[in-house]
Design an enzyme around this catalytic site. Structure first.
Site, PDB file in Angstrom:
ATOM      1  N   ASP A 265     -63.534 -30.309  54.426  1.00 42.15           N
ATOM      2  CA  ASP A 265     -62.435 -31.076  53.849  1.00 42.15           C
ATOM      3  C   ASP A 265     -62.673 -32.546  54.145  1.00 42.15           C
ATOM      4  OD1 ASP A 265     -61.028 -28.884  52.850  1.00 42.15           O
ATOM      5  OD2 ASP A 265     -59.909 -28.596  54.697  1.00 42.15           O
TER       6      ASP A 265
ATOM      7  N   ASP B  29     -60.001 -27.665  46.523  1.00 44.11           N
ATOM      8  CA  ASP B  29     -58.551 -27.538  46.703  1.00 44.11           C
ATOM      9  C   ASP B  29     -57.798 -28.224  45.565  1.00 44.11           C
ATOM     10  OD1 ASP B  29     -59.072 -26.255  49.120  1.00 44.11           O
ATOM     11  OD2 ASP B  29     -58.835 -28.086  50.303  1.00 44.11           O
TER      12      ASP B  29
END
Length: 177
Positions: free
Chosen positions: A114, A130
């Site tokens: 991330d 995402d």
């Protein structure tokens, strides 16, 4: 269908390129301020689900299996043309691309990379996959709310039986009345 597969592969490639950059360039920096205390690029290894849920145990294979099942279901739905509009179809393509992108990370690294860090609102750090999943989810909800139409089906026994007035008309025609 080939267009959807091609588009999903392009989306997965974009996701993987961004994550490769984060692994190679951002990992050592840990964080790179883009806009002061508003937005940073921050390297995070997410070993759980969304927002690091279930990160206390090795759940990667559960999520890989879930991503595979979701992707297969989406491919079947697209193949059978279940979605009635392009919005519905593209919502599923986005979800599948995001699921595959994060599954690749779990298989290769054991975690999901991330990097997008909105600090102004203290939002959890996330990635391109995402974004695809969330955008696809929102589009799917819009599709269901505004575009999906339920097919009106008669029960099989009702469809097979002629209505009373049809019986009378048929009887009259048979007797020449």
């Amino acid at each position: 269908m080939p267009l959807f597969v091609f588009a999903a592969l392009i989306m997965v490639e974009i996701d993987q390129l961004v994550k490769a950059w984060a692994l190679n360039e951002l990992k050592d920096l840990r964080t790179l301020p883009v806009i002061g205390d508003v937005f940073h690029l921050t390297y995070v290894e997410n070993r759980g689900a969304a927002f690091s849920l279930f990160s206390q145990f090795d759940s990667r294979w559960i999520f890989v299996a879930l991503a595979c099942v979701i992707t297969v279901v989406i491919l079947v739905l697209l193949q059978k043309k279940v979605m009635q509009t392009q919005l519905g179809e593209w919502s599923l393509v986005l979800i599948a691309a995001g699921a595959v992108g994060n599954a690749i990370d779990r298989v290769i690294h054991g975690f999901v990379v991330d990097l997008f860090d909105f600090r102004l609102i203290h939002f959890p750090v996330f990635n391109v996959a995402d974004i695809f999943i969330c955008t696809g989810g929102v589009l799917f909800v819009l599709y269901v709310m505004f575009q999906h139409k339920e097919k009106e089906e008669q029960p099989p026994e009702e469809a097979a039986k002629p209505a009373e007035e049809d019986k009378q008309t048929i009887s009259e025609q048979a007797h020449g009345e």
